[in-house]
Design a protein around this motif. Sequence first.
Motif, mmCIF file in Angstrom:
data_model
loop_
_atom_site.group_PDB
_atom_site.id
_atom_site.type_symbol
_atom_site.label_atom_id
_atom_site.label_comp_id
_atom_site.label_asym_id
_atom_site.label_seq_id
_atom_site.Cartn_x
_atom_site.Cartn_y
_atom_site.Cartn_z
ATOM 1 N N LEU A 28 -30.680 -0.138 95.947
ATOM 2 C CA LEU A 28 -29.638 0.782 96.391
ATOM 3 C C LEU A 28 -29.736 0.984 97.900
ATOM 4 O O LEU A 28 -30.836 0.996 98.455
ATOM 5 C CB LEU A 28 -29.790 2.159 95.715
ATOM 6 N N GLU A 86 -28.437 3.914 100.526
ATOM 7 C CA GLU A 86 -27.852 5.249 100.610
ATOM 8 C C GLU A 86 -27.447 5.550 102.050
ATOM 9 O O GLU A 86 -28.261 5.437 102.966
ATOM 10 C CB GLU A 86 -28.866 6.291 100.131
ATOM 11 N N VAL A 127 -24.846 0.116 94.992
ATOM 12 C CA VAL A 127 -25.785 -0.708 94.231
ATOM 13 C C VAL A 127 -25.775 -2.121 94.822
ATOM 14 O O VAL A 127 -24.708 -2.706 95.014
ATOM 15 C CB VAL A 127 -25.383 -0.752 92.740
ATOM 16 N N CYS A 157 -22.579 5.032 93.679
ATOM 17 C CA CYS A 157 -23.341 5.986 92.877
ATOM 18 C C CYS A 157 -23.676 7.228 93.701
ATOM 19 O O CYS A 157 -23.732 7.184 94.923
ATOM 20 C CB CYS A 157 -24.649 5.361 92.383
#
Length: 311
Positions: A197, A199, A211, A228
């Motif tokens: 991932l 972020e 992702v 996400c």
Amino acid sequence: MPHEITSAFSDAQLPLCRALAEMLDEHFVHRTERRGCGYTQATRFLSDFVNRPRDPVDTHDLRMFADWPMAATEALGQHLVDEQVALGWRALLALPTVEVEPTGDDEGRHYLLRLRDALQHFHASLALEESHLFLALLSDVLTGCGQDGADLPGMIDKPKIGSCSQAEEYFLEIAHGRVRRGGSVNTIVGPAGQPILLEKVGLGEAHSAIVIAPVRIFGVTVPPGSLCALRYNDTVEPGQRARHGWIFPAATLHSVRFLRLTTLVVSPAARRRAFSQQMELQARSNMFSPMTTTIEHLVQFARGELSAVSA
């Protein structure tokens, strides 16, 4: 013109619910600047199902369909649980399926077997890349048997983190090593140390991640290119400092919620077809290389972050 997924389920006499069908068929209500396009909305619709534990009796996941015998299916699910079949009614969809003796009211059993056969047929017959991605998500929701990806704890409650269609703007820039002033990027790694991932921090919505390698939430494989929401444990161990942010292990995450598929989930050649108006908006907004950037660019960025730590 109906989407091939909508048509496939209708032809199999298993029509999707009205809202989902209208999203996939690109009804004008779902084609707005904030919503993106109907396909994007359809993946947001699926998020309500992805982010729930797979219950062996409850039939919430079957609300994706327009006309389903819920009571009969729940009764069948309870019967199977009583017979020590842990998956309940989902066992009739998973492969290999269990043999179920007639129980008097077989309506739920007949519907499930018809759905099982239809899903097998669709996996072989659907032509479009985006259809296969959507079908894989839908199938995993129903069976709970996603095969790929590191298991991550699911986030049942909806966070305040949004899923605006503009999130791609930041990830497209990150893919090419461009991180805006005041922003940073954290890299989340799986059990084997592989990046899973990315972020973005201080760049639009906080705790929003993309992702970059398959992950699994409540038995559903979430593919690279998915957006996400992340929530960290209350006590977070210090990560390793990288060039543009921090490296954290997946164990640091309290929970993860699937929000939607981004335009990066499909190959560049399929994007205009799959995401229609949303891709037109990205072009008009002068986003950074929306038609050539791939998930591999983001993977390379993440590897560069890991290399900066080990150097």
